[in-house]
Design a protein around this motif. Structure first.
Motif, PDB file in Angstrom:
ATOM      1  N   LEU A 106      25.374  32.953  53.900  1.00  6.61           N
ATOM      2  CA  LEU A 106      24.760  33.585  52.889  1.00  6.61           C
ATOM      3  C   LEU A 106      25.994  32.883  51.771  1.00  6.61           C
ATOM      4  CD1 LEU A 106      23.586  37.053  53.552  1.00  6.61           C
ATOM      5  CD2 LEU A 106      22.301  34.815  53.027  1.00  6.61           C
ATOM      6  N   GLY A 107      27.075  32.901  51.808  1.00  4.36           N
ATOM      7  CA  GLY A 107      27.984  32.203  50.935  1.00  4.36           C
ATOM      8  C   GLY A 107      27.628  30.886  50.696  1.00  4.36           C
ATOM      9  N   ARG A 151      24.975  29.464  50.650  1.00  3.17           N
ATOM     10  CA  ARG A 151      23.468  29.392  49.676  1.00  3.17           C
ATOM     11  C   ARG A 151      23.626  29.869  48.539  1.00  3.17           C
ATOM     12  NH1 ARG A 151      18.823  28.716  52.581  1.00  3.17           N
ATOM     13  NH2 ARG A 151      17.757  29.993  51.069  1.00  3.17           N
ATOM     14  N   ALA A 152      24.699  30.902  47.957  1.00  2.00           N
ATOM     15  CA  ALA A 152      24.861  31.577  46.781  1.00  2.00           C
ATOM     16  C   ALA A 152      24.962  30.587  45.650  1.00  2.00           C
ATOM     17  CB  ALA A 152      26.030  32.420  46.862  1.00  2.00           C
ATOM     18  N   ASP A 153      24.140  30.663  44.510  1.00  2.00           N
ATOM     19  CA  ASP A 153      24.333  29.824  43.315  1.00  2.00           C
ATOM     20  C   ASP A 153      25.291  30.378  42.376  1.00  2.00           C
ATOM     21  OD1 ASP A 153      22.969  31.875  42.854  1.00  2.00           O
ATOM     22  OD2 ASP A 153      21.280  30.675  42.084  1.00  2.00           O
ATOM     23  N   GLN A 154      25.858  31.707  42.444  1.00  5.29           N
ATOM     24  CA  GLN A 154      26.766  32.320  41.390  1.00  5.29           C
ATOM     25  C   GLN A 154      27.842  32.810  42.122  1.00  5.29           C
ATOM     26  OE1 GLN A 154      24.386  34.849  39.275  1.00  5.29           O
ATOM     27  NE2 GLN A 154      23.450  33.382  38.053  1.00  5.29           N
ATOM     28  N   GLY A 168      29.469  35.790  41.348  1.00  2.00           N
ATOM     29  CA  GLY A 168      29.230  37.072  41.613  1.00  2.00           C
ATOM     30  C   GLY A 168      28.569  37.599  42.803  1.00  2.00           C
ATOM     31  N   LYS A 169      27.566  36.329  43.059  1.00  2.00           N
ATOM     32  CA  LYS A 169      26.547  36.941  44.373  1.00  2.00           C
ATOM     33  C   LYS A 169      27.500  36.941  45.659  1.00  2.00           C
ATOM     34  CE  LYS A 169      22.378  35.321  42.367  1.00  2.00           C
ATOM     35  NZ  LYS A 169      21.290  34.294  42.507  1.00  2.00           N
ATOM     36  N   VAL A 170      28.891  36.163  45.732  1.00  4.46           N
ATOM     37  CA  VAL A 170      29.596  36.017  46.786  1.00  4.46           C
ATOM     38  C   VAL A 170      30.179  37.233  46.977  1.00  4.46           C
ATOM     39  CG1 VAL A 170      31.698  34.823  47.335  1.00  4.46           C
ATOM     40  CG2 VAL A 170      29.919  33.374  46.484  1.00  4.46           C
ATOM     41  N   ILE A 188      28.889  40.312  46.483  1.00  2.94           N
ATOM     42  CA  ILE A 188      28.109  41.211  47.153  1.00  2.94           C
ATOM     43  C   ILE A 188      27.664  40.727  48.548  1.00  2.94           C
ATOM     44  CG2 ILE A 188      25.422  41.806  46.868  1.00  2.94           C
ATOM     45  CD1 ILE A 188      25.973  41.579  44.090  1.00  2.94           C
ATOM     46  N   ILE A 189      27.832  39.454  48.816  1.00  2.00           N
ATOM     47  CA  ILE A 189      27.428  38.822  50.022  1.00  2.00           C
ATOM     48  C   ILE A 189      28.614  39.330  51.012  1.00  2.00           C
ATOM     49  CG2 ILE A 189      27.767  36.657  51.555  1.00  2.00           C
ATOM     50  CD1 ILE A 189      26.191  35.428  48.905  1.00  2.00           C
ATOM     51  N   TYR A 199      31.237  29.384  49.938  1.00  2.00           N
ATOM     52  CA  TYR A 199      30.839  28.977  48.594  1.00  2.00           C
ATOM     53  C   TYR A 199      31.597  28.032  47.848  1.00  2.00           C
ATOM     54  CZ  TYR A 199      30.051  29.688  43.407  1.00  2.00           C
ATOM     55  OH  TYR A 199      29.657  29.445  42.202  1.00  2.00           O
TER      56      TYR A 199
END
Length: 99
Positions: free
Chosen positions: A29-30, A32-35, A37-39, A41-42, A91
């Motif tokens: 998921l890291g 595939r993250a595009d921001q 901030g999402k990392v 949460i991941i 990421y």
């Protein structure tokens, strides 16, 4: 006499940080993250899922690299920090390879 401080060696910390479920989810998921901030949460999600999977495997009595049960060290802070580092690493690697 004062309270005793538990001694946790590095060899006890490593299985918690290298839980295969934690690594797979955080890296996948890291990546595939595009921001960024999402990392964050991941990392939290990878931590939660890995703890639940480890608990389920341990409850069945199966051997696991990082068990979650009452008579074993769970090291939740180590798992959470490791999940964050794995996700940030994936990421960052994707951003570097895209250049």
């Amino acid at each position: 006499m004062g309270p005793t401080v538990p001694v946790v060696t590095l060899w006890d910390w490593l299985p918690a940080a290298f839980d295969p479920v934690l690594i797979f989810i955080a890296v996948w998921l890291g990546w595939r993250a595009d921001q960024f901030g999402k990392v964050l949460i991941i990392g939290l999600m990878a931590f939660g899922v890995s703890v639940l999977v480890s608990w389920a495997i341990s409850s069945l009595g199966l051997p696991w690299i990082a068990p979650v049960r009452s008579d074993a060290l769970t090291l939740f802070p180590v798992r959470w920090i490791a999940a964050m580092l794995w996700a940030i690493g994936a990421y960052t690697a994707r951003r570097v390879l895209r250049r």
